[in-house]
Design a protein around this motif. Structure first.
Motif, short mmCIF file in Angstrom:
data_model
loop_
_atom_site.label_atom_id
_atom_site.label_comp_id
_atom_site.label_asym_id
_atom_site.label_seq_id
_atom_site.Cartn_x
_atom_site.Cartn_y
_atom_site.Cartn_z
N LEU A 49 0.81 -1.21 0.00
CA LEU A 49 0.00 0.00 0.00
C LEU A 49 0.85 1.27 0.00
O LEU A 49 1.93 1.31 0.59
CB LEU A 49 -0.88 0.07 1.26
CG LEU A 49 -2.01 -0.92 1.42
CD1 LEU A 49 -2.64 -0.77 2.80
CD2 LEU A 49 -3.05 -0.74 0.33
N ALA A 50 0.31 2.29 -0.63
CA ALA A 50 0.76 3.66 -0.44
C ALA A 50 -0.45 4.38 0.16
O ALA A 50 -1.60 4.03 -0.14
CB ALA A 50 1.19 4.31 -1.75
N ARG A 51 -0.17 5.37 1.02
CA ARG A 51 -1.27 6.06 1.70
C ARG A 51 -1.11 7.57 1.57
O ARG A 51 0.00 8.09 1.66
CB ARG A 51 -1.28 5.69 3.17
CG ARG A 51 -1.58 4.22 3.44
CD ARG A 51 -1.45 3.91 4.94
NE ARG A 51 -1.73 2.52 5.25
CZ ARG A 51 -0.79 1.55 5.26
NH1 ARG A 51 0.47 1.83 4.97
NH2 ARG A 51 -1.13 0.32 5.57
N VAL A 52 -2.25 8.24 1.42
CA VAL A 52 -2.32 9.70 1.36
C VAL A 52 -3.44 10.12 2.31
O VAL A 52 -4.57 9.65 2.16
CB VAL A 52 -2.63 10.20 -0.07
CG1 VAL A 52 -2.82 11.71 -0.08
CG2 VAL A 52 -1.54 9.77 -1.04
N ILE A 53 -3.13 10.98 3.28
CA ILE A 53 -4.19 11.51 4.13
C ILE A 53 -4.70 12.81 3.52
O ILE A 53 -3.93 13.57 2.93
CB ILE A 53 -3.73 11.71 5.59
CG1 ILE A 53 -2.49 12.59 5.69
CG2 ILE A 53 -3.49 10.36 6.27
CD1 ILE A 53 -2.04 12.91 7.11
N THR A 54 -6.00 13.02 3.65
CA THR A 54 -6.62 14.20 3.06
C THR A 54 -7.96 14.46 3.73
O THR A 54 -8.41 13.66 4.56
CB THR A 54 -6.78 14.04 1.53
OG1 THR A 54 -7.17 15.29 0.96
CG2 THR A 54 -7.78 12.96 1.18
N GLY A 55 -8.60 15.54 3.35
CA GLY A 55 -9.93 15.86 3.86
C GLY A 55 -11.01 15.14 3.07
O GLY A 55 -10.88 14.93 1.86
#
Length: 135
Positions: A49-55
Motif C-alpha cells: 500500500l501507499a497512503r495519502v491523508i486528506t480531507g
C-alpha cells in the motif's frame, strides 16, 4: 527506468521513499483527464500500500470515490534531480479511524511532524500494482 515489484523493492528505492519528499498524486476526473496535486505519501511494501491523508471533501477523494468500490487507477510520484520513483495502483477511500490513525502515524514518521487534528480526515489507500523509477 527500472520496473520493480512494489512488495519487494530494492533497498535504494525503499530508502528514497523514506526520505522527506513532497509527491504528486494523479487521479482521473470523471471526464478521464488527469488531476495532479501535491501530497505527502507513505509507502508500505509489506502491505502493498501507499497512503495519502486528506480531507473528506477534497477533489482527490471525490475522484477516487467516483470510481466505485473497485478503486480508481492512480499514480504517486516523487522526484529529486535525477532520482525519481512512481507507484501505481487502485485507490480507495477509507474513513475507518484505525486506518486513518495508522496513516497519520506513518506520515508523522516520514515527514517529521504530526498533522493537526482534522475530524474530516480520511485516508486514500492505494493497492499497489506497479513500481518504477531511478532511485
Amino acid at each position: 527506468m527500472a520496473l520493480l515489484d512494489p512488495r519487494s523493492p530494492d533497498p535504494g528505492y525503499l530508502a528514497f521513499w523514506r526520505e522527506y519528499h513532497l509527491c504528486t498524486l494523479t487521479t482521473p476526473r470523471r471526464d478521464g483527464t488527469p488531476h495532479v496535486v501535491p501530497v505527502g505519501v507513505t509507502y508500505d511494501p509489506a502491505a502493498g500500500l501507499a497512503r495519502v491523508i486528506t480531507g473528506r471533501g477534497s477533489a482527490k477523494a471525490a475522484h477516487v470515490r467516483a470510481a466505485g468500490p473497485t478503486g480508481a487507477p492512480v499514480a504517486v510520484c516523487q522526484v529529486e534531480r535525477g532520482r525519481w520513483a512512481t507507484l501505481e495502483g487502485l485507490a480507495t477511500v477509507s474513513a475507518d479511524p484505525a486506518r486513518i490513525a495508522d496513516a497519520v502515524g506513518r506520515y508523522a514518521e516520514r515527514y517529521g511532524r504530526v498533522p493537526a487534528p482534522n475530524p474530516e480526515r480520511i485516508v486514500i489507500e492505494i493497492a499497489l500494482t506497479r513500481a518504477m523509477g531511478n532511485a
